[in-house]
Design an enzyme around this catalytic site. Structure first.
Site, PDB file in Angstrom:
ATOM      1  N   TRP A 180       0.870  -1.189   0.000  1.00 26.34           N
ATOM      2  CA  TRP A 180       0.000   0.000   0.000  1.00 26.34           C
ATOM      3  C   TRP A 180       0.902   1.233   0.000  1.00 26.34           C
ATOM      4  CZ3 TRP A 180      -2.024   2.703   4.838  1.00 26.34           C
ATOM      5  CH2 TRP A 180      -2.975   3.666   4.502  1.00 26.34           C
ATOM      6  N   ASP A 261      -0.821  -5.460   9.691  1.00 29.61           N
ATOM      7  CA  ASP A 261      -1.790  -4.472   9.231  1.00 29.61           C
ATOM      8  C   ASP A 261      -3.051  -5.233   8.841  1.00 29.61           C
ATOM      9  OD1 ASP A 261      -3.309  -2.549   8.060  1.00 29.61           O
ATOM     10  OD2 ASP A 261      -1.821  -1.913   6.577  1.00 29.61           O
ATOM     11  N   LYS A 297     -13.303  -0.725   6.073  1.00 26.34           N
ATOM     12  CA  LYS A 297     -13.885  -1.580   5.036  1.00 26.34           C
ATOM     13  C   LYS A 297     -14.902  -2.558   5.614  1.00 26.34           C
ATOM     14  CE  LYS A 297     -10.068  -0.702   4.049  1.00 26.34           C
ATOM     15  NZ  LYS A 297      -9.207   0.489   4.200  1.00 26.34           N
TER      16      LYS A 297
END
Ligand code: PLA
Length: 451
Positions: A180, A261, A297
């Site tokens: 990312w 993460d 999300k």
């Protein structure tokens, strides 16, 4: 320069001078006002801005895609840039269970808006640790876990990074290549040195497991290693459970510090427990690790900025000290986190029925993404698009790493109004049955065109 405060002086003559000065400087065209203002580069009177030398910064590689998309007047435009879930109708989704939780919060007139403690909403923290580590986690039972509410996944990574930079003996963090785009920036600004380890093999569009083991094996003992808990961003390629076990053994044998993460728990497989498995394997061995959680999300709480950082320690005593130091990181950064998003999450996680309802809605989102993968793959096959596109159905989570290059991406944006990041990543969650043919047409055109 020393300034004298005439107004508070005990001498009458000083006080008179003070009054005179105030009088002279109060009028805009007074000589003193003019000369002192002219001398000040930040005043509105003088010429150039002190920021005039700045260059225009580029847009963010991911969020900038939305900026460009918003400017495009085309009715067929499609935003597959940022990882944000859309319905079949292409609309953002507020989960039903979130609406219910918010209603509960609004109905409760006893709720107040006082500051939260520095560590955030304590009930939310406890429930978040359980969600990621499991109801029966021995680490939680033994009070070895400290959890602080942070500003979504990003904030959790940043706080964790800064804590490590201050208190951990190794200052280097290894991140996957690729990863990312915000990871290197977050950790560099947190005060860590960022290095990469091999992860993705473009030739197989799968995991470069050998490269990963070699690079982690060669990392200096104690180094921090960032691990995507599931649904790797941007590649959609995750290690198998057997590979995770090998990674765990290697990392523990070298004393490497795992920093997970977890931005997509539940989005990869549709199951919260399955997606948390790699983390739980590391915690089960009794060792220490960090976990950054995001509810952006999986609960669709993107803009509420709600997440948590958990640090699993060897003992309750250490966990208490760690928490005390985390507070010193957070207090000067943003003082304390927001109350609303964490309250929504707490309502849902504490209530059996709401929790169950959430898992169903989450599974429905994950299933829709999986169905988009199948539809896109079929659409390309139906068009006879050259190339092997099986990675579309093999990859996991929100994104497909298509293998398209920046020139091809730019062609698709220009000719087909399809917006995606220049590395060829597409957000499957932004696609719908209606827009699959358009995307397939664009991919077909670009790979048969030799852009
Ligand atoms: N970690 C990973 C791996 C992510 O992909 C993202 C978000 C985050 C953390 C942070 O999310 P949060 O702060 O909103 O909780 N990545 C998105 C959005 C979905 C973004 O770039 O900000 C993406 O499109 O890659």
């Amino acid at each position: 320069m020393k300034t004298i405060d005439f107004s508070s002086s005990s001498s009458p003559s000083d006080r008179r001078i003070g009054a005179l000065l105030r009088h002279l400087t109060s009028g805009a065209d007074s000589p003193i006002a003019k000369s002192s203002v002219l001398a000040s580069p930040t005043s509105g009177v003088t010429g150039g801005s002190v920021f005039a030398h700045l260059v225009q910064a580029p847009e963010d590689p991911i969020l900038g895609v939305t900026v460009a998309y918003n400017k495009d007047p085309s009715p067929i435009k499609l935003n597959l840039g940022v990882g944000a879930y859309r319905t079949e109708e292409g609309k953002p989704l507020v989960l039903n269970v979130v609406r219910k939780a918010e209603q509960q919060l609004i109905n409760d007139r006893s709720r107040i808006k006082e500051y939260l403690p520095i560590v955030g909403l304590v009930e939310f923290n406890k429930l978040s640790a359980k969600l990621i580590l499991g109801d029966d986690s021995p680490a939680i039972r033994e009070n070895r876990v400290t959890t602080v509410e942070c500003l979504s996944g990003t904030g959790s990574l940043r706080v964790g990074g800064e804590f490590l930079a201050k208190h951990y003996h190794q200052k280097t963090i290894y991140i996957t290549q690729p990863t990312w785009g915000n990871h290197p920036k977050i950790f560099t600004l947190a005060g860590l040195t960022v290095k990469t380890y091999r992860y993705y093999d473009p030739s197989t569009r799968g995991l470069n497991f050998q490269g990963l083991l070699e690079d982690l094996g060669a990392a200096p003992p104690g180094s921090i290693v960032l691990l995507h808990a599931c649904a790797h961003n941007p590649t959609g390629v995750d290690p198998t459970i057997q590979q995770w076990e090998q990674i765990r053994k290697l990392m523990r044998s070298k004393g490497l510090m795992p920093f997970f993460d977890s931005a997509y728990q539940g989005f990869a497989s549709g199951s919260l427990d399955t997606d948390a498995k790699p983390i739980r394997m590391f915690v089960a061995d009794g060792g220490e690790c960090l976990v950054a959680q995001s509810y952006a999300k999986n609960m669709g709480l993107y803009g509420e900025r709600v997440g948590a950082l958990s640090i699993v320690c060897k003992s309750a005593d250490v966990a208490g000290k760690v928490e005390s130091q985390l507070k010193l990181v957070i207090r000067p950064m943003y003082s304390s986190p927001p109350i609303h998003g964490a309250s929504i999450v707490a309502v849902i996680l504490r209530d059996k029925n709401l929790f169950h309802e959430w898992t169903l809605e989450l599974k429905a989102m994950a299933d829709r993404i999986i169905s988009m993968r199948k539809q896109l793959f079929e659409a390309l096959r139906a068009r006879g698009t050259p190339g092997d596109w099986t990675h579309i159905i093999k990859q996991i989570g929100m994104f497909t790493f298509t293998g398209l290059n920046p020139a091809q991406v730019s062609f698709m944006t220009k000719e087909y109004h399809i917006y995606m990041t220049s590395d060829g990543r597409i957000s499957m969650a932004g696609l719908s049955s209606k827009t699959v043919p358009h995307l397939a047409d664009a991919i077909h055109a670009v790979v048969t065109k030799a852009v």
